[in-house]
Design a protein around this motif. Structure first.
Motif, PDB file in Angstrom:
ATOM      1  N   THR A 320       0.833  -1.199   0.000  1.00 35.92           N
ATOM      2  CA  THR A 320       0.000   0.000   0.000  1.00 35.92           C
ATOM      3  C   THR A 320       0.867   1.248   0.000  1.00 35.92           C
ATOM      4  OG1 THR A 320      -1.815  -1.125   1.128  1.00 35.92           O
ATOM      5  CG2 THR A 320      -1.765   1.266   1.289  1.00 35.92           C
ATOM      6  N   LEU A 321       1.905   1.256   0.803  1.00 35.21           N
ATOM      7  CA  LEU A 321       2.785   2.425   0.859  1.00 35.21           C
ATOM      8  C   LEU A 321       3.556   2.619  -0.435  1.00 35.21           C
ATOM      9  CD1 LEU A 321       4.142   2.073   4.509  1.00 35.21           C
ATOM     10  CD2 LEU A 321       2.409   3.665   3.660  1.00 35.21           C
ATOM     11  N   SER A 322       3.754   1.532  -1.198  1.00 40.69           N
ATOM     12  CA  SER A 322       4.486   1.647  -2.465  1.00 40.69           C
ATOM     13  C   SER A 322       3.549   1.836  -3.653  1.00 40.69           C
ATOM     14  CB  SER A 322       5.357   0.410  -2.695  1.00 40.69           C
ATOM     15  OG  SER A 322       4.553  -0.736  -2.895  1.00 40.69           O
ATOM     16  N   GLY A 323       2.237   1.884  -3.414  1.00 35.14           N
ATOM     17  CA  GLY A 323       1.304   2.116  -4.502  1.00 35.14           C
ATOM     18  C   GLY A 323       0.839   0.872  -5.219  1.00 35.14           C
ATOM     19  N   GLU A 324       1.202  -0.320  -4.746  1.00 35.24           N
ATOM     20  CA  GLU A 324       0.791  -1.556  -5.395  1.00 35.24           C
ATOM     21  C   GLU A 324      -0.589  -2.009  -4.938  1.00 35.24           C
ATOM     22  OE1 GLU A 324       2.732  -3.729  -7.784  1.00 35.24           O
ATOM     23  OE2 GLU A 324       3.176  -1.611  -8.013  1.00 35.24           O
ATOM     24  N   GLN A 325      -1.030  -1.549  -3.782  1.00 32.86           N
ATOM     25  CA  GLN A 325      -2.361  -1.850  -3.268  1.00 32.86           C
ATOM     26  C   GLN A 325      -2.971  -0.568  -2.721  1.00 32.86           C
ATOM     27  OE1 GLN A 325      -3.084  -5.084  -0.549  1.00 32.86           O
ATOM     28  NE2 GLN A 325      -1.456  -6.365  -1.407  1.00 32.86           N
ATOM     29  N   ALA A 326      -4.238  -0.666  -2.357  1.00 30.85           N
ATOM     30  CA  ALA A 326      -4.904   0.450  -1.686  1.00 30.85           C
ATOM     31  C   ALA A 326      -5.613  -0.093  -0.448  1.00 30.85           C
ATOM     32  CB  ALA A 326      -5.903   1.135  -2.624  1.00 30.85           C
ATOM     33  N   ALA A 327      -4.879  -0.863   0.362  1.00 29.24           N
ATOM     34  CA  ALA A 327      -5.466  -1.461   1.559  1.00 29.24           C
ATOM     35  C   ALA A 327      -5.745  -0.392   2.611  1.00 29.24           C
ATOM     36  CB  ALA A 327      -4.524  -2.518   2.136  1.00 29.24           C
ATOM     37  N   ARG A 328      -6.685  -0.688   3.487  1.00 26.96           N
ATOM     38  CA  ARG A 328      -7.033   0.238   4.562  1.00 26.96           C
ATOM     39  C   ARG A 328      -5.966   0.173   5.654  1.00 26.96           C
ATOM     40  NH1 ARG A 328     -12.110   1.873   5.113  1.00 26.96           N
ATOM     41  NH2 ARG A 328     -12.843  -0.023   4.091  1.00 26.96           N
ATOM     42  N   LEU A 329      -5.494   1.348   6.079  1.00 24.26           N
ATOM     43  CA  LEU A 329      -4.470   1.440   7.112  1.00 24.26           C
ATOM     44  C   LEU A 329      -5.099   1.863   8.439  1.00 24.26           C
ATOM     45  CD1 LEU A 329      -1.605   3.247   5.139  1.00 24.26           C
ATOM     46  CD2 LEU A 329      -2.128   0.814   5.290  1.00 24.26           C
ATOM     47  N   ILE A 330      -4.564   1.327   9.528  1.00 24.96           N
ATOM     48  CA  ILE A 330      -5.039   1.655  10.870  1.00 24.96           C
ATOM     49  C   ILE A 330      -3.838   2.010  11.731  1.00 24.96           C
ATOM     50  CG2 ILE A 330      -6.245   0.815  12.926  1.00 24.96           C
ATOM     51  CD1 ILE A 330      -7.791  -1.102  11.164  1.00 24.96           C
ATOM     52  N   TYR A 331      -3.979   3.072  12.476  1.00 20.54           N
ATOM     53  CA  TYR A 331      -2.935   3.529  13.395  1.00 20.54           C
ATOM     54  C   TYR A 331      -3.325   3.064  14.795  1.00 20.54           C
ATOM     55  CZ  TYR A 331       0.300   6.970  15.551  1.00 20.54           C
ATOM     56  OH  TYR A 331       1.308   7.599  16.266  1.00 20.54           O
ATOM     57  N   MET A 332      -2.667   1.985  15.269  1.00 17.72           N
ATOM     58  CA  MET A 332      -2.968   1.418  16.579  1.00 17.72           C
ATOM     59  C   MET A 332      -2.170   2.169  17.637  1.00 17.72           C
ATOM     60  SD  MET A 332      -5.182  -0.898  15.878  1.00 17.72           S
ATOM     61  CE  MET A 332      -5.313  -1.538  17.550  1.00 17.72           C
ATOM     62  N   LEU A 333      -2.876   2.909  18.481  1.00 15.99           N
ATOM     63  CA  LEU A 333      -2.232   3.753  19.481  1.00 15.99           C
ATOM     64  C   LEU A 333      -2.134   3.027  20.815  1.00 15.99           C
ATOM     65  CD1 LEU A 333      -4.088   6.994  18.454  1.00 15.99           C
ATOM     66  CD2 LEU A 333      -1.618   6.691  18.378  1.00 15.99           C
ATOM     67  N   PHE A 334      -0.964   3.174  21.486  1.00 19.86           N
ATOM     68  CA  PHE A 334      -0.794   2.511  22.779  1.00 19.86           C
ATOM     69  C   PHE A 334      -0.199   3.401  23.862  1.00 19.86           C
ATOM     70  CE2 PHE A 334       2.569   0.852  19.838  1.00 19.86           C
ATOM     71  CZ  PHE A 334       3.641   1.607  20.301  1.00 19.86           C
ATOM     72  N   ASP A 335       0.084   4.676  23.543  1.00 21.79           N
ATOM     73  CA  ASP A 335       0.616   5.546  24.599  1.00 21.79           C
ATOM     74  C   ASP A 335       0.398   7.006  24.232  1.00 21.79           C
ATOM     75  OD1 ASP A 335       1.894   6.312  26.988  1.00 21.79           O
ATOM     76  OD2 ASP A 335       3.379   4.708  26.770  1.00 21.79           O
ATOM     77  N   VAL A 336       0.349   7.861  25.269  1.00 26.65           N
ATOM     78  CA  VAL A 336       0.186   9.301  25.096  1.00 26.65           C
ATOM     79  C   VAL A 336       1.089  10.012  26.105  1.00 26.65           C
ATOM     80  CG1 VAL A 336      -1.925   9.200  26.529  1.00 26.65           C
ATOM     81  CG2 VAL A 336      -1.463  11.239  25.134  1.00 26.65           C
ATOM     82  N   PRO A 337       2.336  10.307  25.729  1.00 28.17           N
ATOM     83  CA  PRO A 337       3.274  10.927  26.665  1.00 28.17           C
ATOM     84  C   PRO A 337       2.965  12.390  26.980  1.00 28.17           C
ATOM     85  CG  PRO A 337       4.414   9.802  24.860  1.00 28.17           C
ATOM     86  CD  PRO A 337       2.987   9.916  24.472  1.00 28.17           C
TER      87      PRO A 337
END
Length: 852
Positions: A320-337
């Protein structure tokens, strides 16, 4: 529709629209664009990048944010990706009128877009400045001159009664008035936009019962403090074999993705890699999602993942990042400093995570909360292993946030265990006694064995001594298995007789076990029993084989692992060859093709739209990387350094074919010794009026002159107009020495035969002559590989031939995609057999010439 339809409809000497070859960089996220076109009938052009073209629809009334409204979208010809940035006036002719850029961004979908379009229903998400959220393209069943679709907004937080015209800025409004005579002015539309845009771009954070500042202020240990905006040092984990015990620890999933850090200052969102590289421009959907939280200042820590079939998929993330796919991305958050002016680094982790959970209670789908369990780390690890996840992260529940690697965060990766035949060993080093490591193999097709790596940990001193005594009498330098893979050079081989049970952490790109350690020797089992197990046991890897020597590949290597998408795409349109035909060709010739490129820095030429379209020259690692292709940082002749591709296996080749590569051009050196060349390549390139018989005579003369220098040479057709004469070097020689010799030899041939040869590339002087191209012998220069296809009509192949065959050759493009395979099937031995055994030193030749 292909880009030839786009080209047919335009006269590029009259229109400012981009030519198909005026493309943009190929390795970026797949984009969408909407353009407002003031043609004879004003309309919006809606375009989605699918592969290397923009699929395009003309939408008369433009997109509507109302899910109940179906907007007609008439499918038109595909456009080049470079069209996405086009604005301006198209003169009289096809599409005459003014074009404004209405919106652009990236898009995503959960399934293959081509397959969805064929079925007539594409579900996708847009991440633009004006258009956001879920959308649908549904094919109409009405029979029209051009395919008709409906563009429909999905039911989500962005749905509203806003129309595309409501989102126009003042410049576009004035263009609209001039083009269509509509009444109303910028002030009226701006008022409507001000009232409705908030509905189209809602701020989920505003719905929260408690605002983020109050959440931060309520945490024990919080400190009111201004933080410098920008990158912050992430906390890192240490690797451990087993999970910790006790309720002092909490456990999270170890996500298989890229670590991403977020800093927010005065509402501006910046994304960073763990090494401090900016990722803001790469992830607009993540930026938009975080902006929707409505935060003024914060620092967030998490992992970017792509999910397919409910599992994190690192391969889909890279593609997806290289433009070969268009998959859905998710940002999994685990901390908030840091949050809304409050430093939370001294607060307990479990409190920070609770603050983060509240922050994400109402958040866009692109943001995920990485949940945890307190205590029971062993059970969490067991569940992660059962789900085939990468492992778990265990963190001290009461720990502060400290940048750098420490003992508060521990990563425990999933261990797999399996049984392997012992096929050899290495000598001990340092203070170690007995042996260094055991060489392992597993069953391969046709009763053979495939090398899968070595294990050197988990032994007691007594075991090392006993095994050394057992092996000493039967050890040999000659491999006892056919597929020796990346085995060490000092390996001692034995016939498969013992079985070892080994822990490991998955399979690496070269098919070798990752981080293996001995679990136990299994005297109760024999290597023969491993063949009876009901499991897949076909992993084939290779040591770098001799160029010109035949190797074998398993069905899985270069076959089952790599899926060829868009197999029906025309690659050689006039010849009827598709992308699947190209893949089938490389699979068929792999045994012959692979040795000439294995472990050599490589440039490939890609034709995403087939040879009738634009080509791309690729030698560096694309954004997002490749899964099966090796990477090496190398210095070029100019002094610059870059990350170069190099094939590690048949899977490397097939992954590049999937990446639309047709031609393969390796260096004359290997990545293990990039400063020295083991090939000299002379390219005989005839002028347009040179007869083929003259080219053959020139090759014979070149061979004779090289023979007078006691240099053996080999012959190859190029698949173009000429021939390659290849001189192997063993030992290899430094690049400057090779280039000096190649130039001197070419200039000597020109001086001795001025009517036949020329050693400069001037086309004006090449009439009736053969250009001896010696420039393929500099550091970073390449020559086409043996058995490589060429991106030319007829699908010709660069074919190595015996010198005895030269007289029968009808042309440099005599061999093609079809008859090359037929030739190899009846070929008894490689025409270049023995090329690796030729011992000839260029240093010796240069010294001898210097004495004359």
């Amino acid at each position: 529709m292909a880009l030839r339809e786009y080209t047919r409809k335009r006269q590029f000497d009259r229109t400012p629209e981009p030519r198909p070859e005026q493309s943009v960089e190929p390795d970026r996220r797949e984009i969408f664009v909407v353009q407002l076109h003031h043609a004879s009938r004003r309309h919006y052009d809606f375009r989605l990048q699918v592969g290397d073209v923009l699929k395009s629809w003309a939408c008369p009334k433009g997109p509507s944010y109302d899910p109940k409204v179906k907007r007609l979208a008439v499918e038109v010809e595909d456009h080049p990706v470079s069209y996405a940035s086009f604005e301006g006036d198209i003169p009289d002719g096809y599409g005459a009128g003014h074009v404004d850029l209405f919106d652009t961004g990236v898009w995503a979908t959960d399934e293959d877009p081509q397959a969805q379009l064929r079925k007539g229903h594409l579900r996708f998400e847009l991440y633009g400045k004006r258009l956001k959220g879920t959308w649908h393209l549904v094919r109409s069943h009405r029979k029209e001159r051009q395919p008709a679709w409906f563009l429909i907004k999905g039911e989500d937080a962005f749905a509203s009664d806003v129309e595309a015209d409501d989102l126009l800025d003042a410049t576009m409004i004035q263009s609209t008035k001039r083009a269509s005579g509509r009444s109303g002015g910028a002030r009226d539309v701006a008022a409507k936009l001000e009232g409705k845009q908030s509905k189209a771009t809602p701020k989920p954070g505003r719905k929260r019962r408690m605002d983020p500042a109050k959440i931060a202020a309520s945490l024990p240990g919080t400190l009111k403090k201004n933080r410098h905006p920008g990158f912050f040092k992430p906390e890192l984990a240490r690797l451990r074999e087993t999970p910790p015990t006790g309720d002092d620890w909490l456990s999270e999933v170890k996500w298989d993705g890229y670590r991403i850090l977020t800093s927010i200052a005065k509402g501006k969102v910046d994304l960073w890699s763990r090494n401090g590289l900016s990722w803001t421009a790469k992830l607009p959907e993540v930026v938009q999602a975080i902006e929707a939280l409505g935060l003024d200042s914060a620092q967030l820590d998490g992992e970017l993942i792509a999910v397919t079939d409910g599992q994190p998929d690192f391969n889909a993330l890279q593609q997806t990042l290289s433009g070969e796919q268009a998959a859905r991305l998710i940002y999994m958050l685990f901390d908030v400093p840091y949050l809304e002016g409050y430093d939370l680094t001294r607060c307990k982790l479990i409190d920070r995570k609770e603050a983060l959970r509240q922050l994400l209670d109402v958040a866009p789908a692109q943001l995920g909360y990485s949940a945890h369990v307190v205590g029971h780390a062993d059970q969490a690890f067991a569940q992660a292993s059962e789900r085939k996840l990468e492992g778990i992260l265990c963190k001290r529940a009461h720990s502060p946030y400290r940048g750098g690697r420490g003992d508060d965060w521990i990563k425990v990766k999933r261990l797999e265990a399996d049984e392997f035949a012992v096929v050899g060993f290495t000598a001990p080093k340092g203070s170690r006694k007995g042996l260094g490591s055991l060489l392992l193999a597993r069953p391969a097709p046709k009763g053979e064995w495939a090398y899968v790596g070595r294990v050197g940990s988990g032994f007691t001193d007594d075991m090392l001594r006993d095994l050394a005594r057992t092996f000493s009498a039967s050890a040999s330098r000659t491999p006892t298995i056919k597929h020796t893979g990346e085995a060490p050079r000092d390996a001692q081989w034995i016939a498969p007789a013992l079985v070892a049970e080994v822990y490991y952490r998955g399979i690496g790109n070269q098919g070798l076990l990752r981080q293996p350690s001995l679990k136990a020797m299994r005297p109760d089992k024999s290597p023969a029993s491993l063949r009876d197990r009901d499991r897949s046991t076909s992993i084939t890897t290779r040591k770098r084989p001799a160029s010109g020597a035949k190797t074998r590949t398993s069905k899985r290597d270069g076959d089952a692992m790599i899926v060829i998408t868009h197999p029906d795409r025309a690659v050689y349109p006039k010849d009827g060859y598709t992308k699947q035909d190209v893949a089938d060709y490389y699979r068929a010739v792999m045994d012959w093709f692979l040795p000439g490129i294995l472990h050599r820095p490589l440039s490939v030429i890609r034709w995403p739209d087939g040879i009738a379209g634009q080509s791309f020259f690729q030698k560096h690692v694309p954004a997002g990387g490749l899964k099966y292709v090796g990477v090496a940082r190398l210095t070029e002749e100019t002094g610059a350094s870059a990350m170069y591709l190099f094939p590690e296996s048949a899977d490397s080749v097939m992954e590049l074919v999937q990446y639309n590569a047709i031609e393969f051009h390796p260096w004359g050196a290997h990545v293990e010794q990039p400063d020295c060349a083991d090939r000299v390549v002379f390219d005989l390139d005839p002028g347009p009026d040179v007869a083929w018989n003259n080219v053959k005579a020139a090759a014979r003369l070149m061979r004779k002159r090289l023979g007078q220098l006691k240099l053996e040479s080999f012959l190859r057709t190029t698949g173009g107009k000429g021939l390659h004469i290849v001189v192997p070097l063993n030992p290899p020689s430094p690049w400057d020495e090779v280039k000096t010799f190649a130039r001197g030899f070419a200039e000597t041939m020109e001086a001795m035969h001025p009517l036949d040869f020329i050693s400069t590339s001037s086309k004006a002087r090449r009439t009736s002559k053969i250009y001896i191209d010696y420039l393929r012998n500099g550091r970073g220069a390449t020559a086409v590989a043996s058995y490589s296809l060429r991106g030319r009509p007829g699908a010709p192949v660069a074919m190595p031939v015996r010198w005895e065959e030269l007289g029968r050759l009808r042309g440099a493009n005599q061999f093609d995609l079809k008859n090359a395979v037929t030739r190899l099937k009846r070929q008894r031995k490689d025409p270049w057999e023995g090329i690796e055994e030729v011992k000839q030193s260029l240093t010796r030749v240069l010294k001898a010439l210097a004495k004359k």
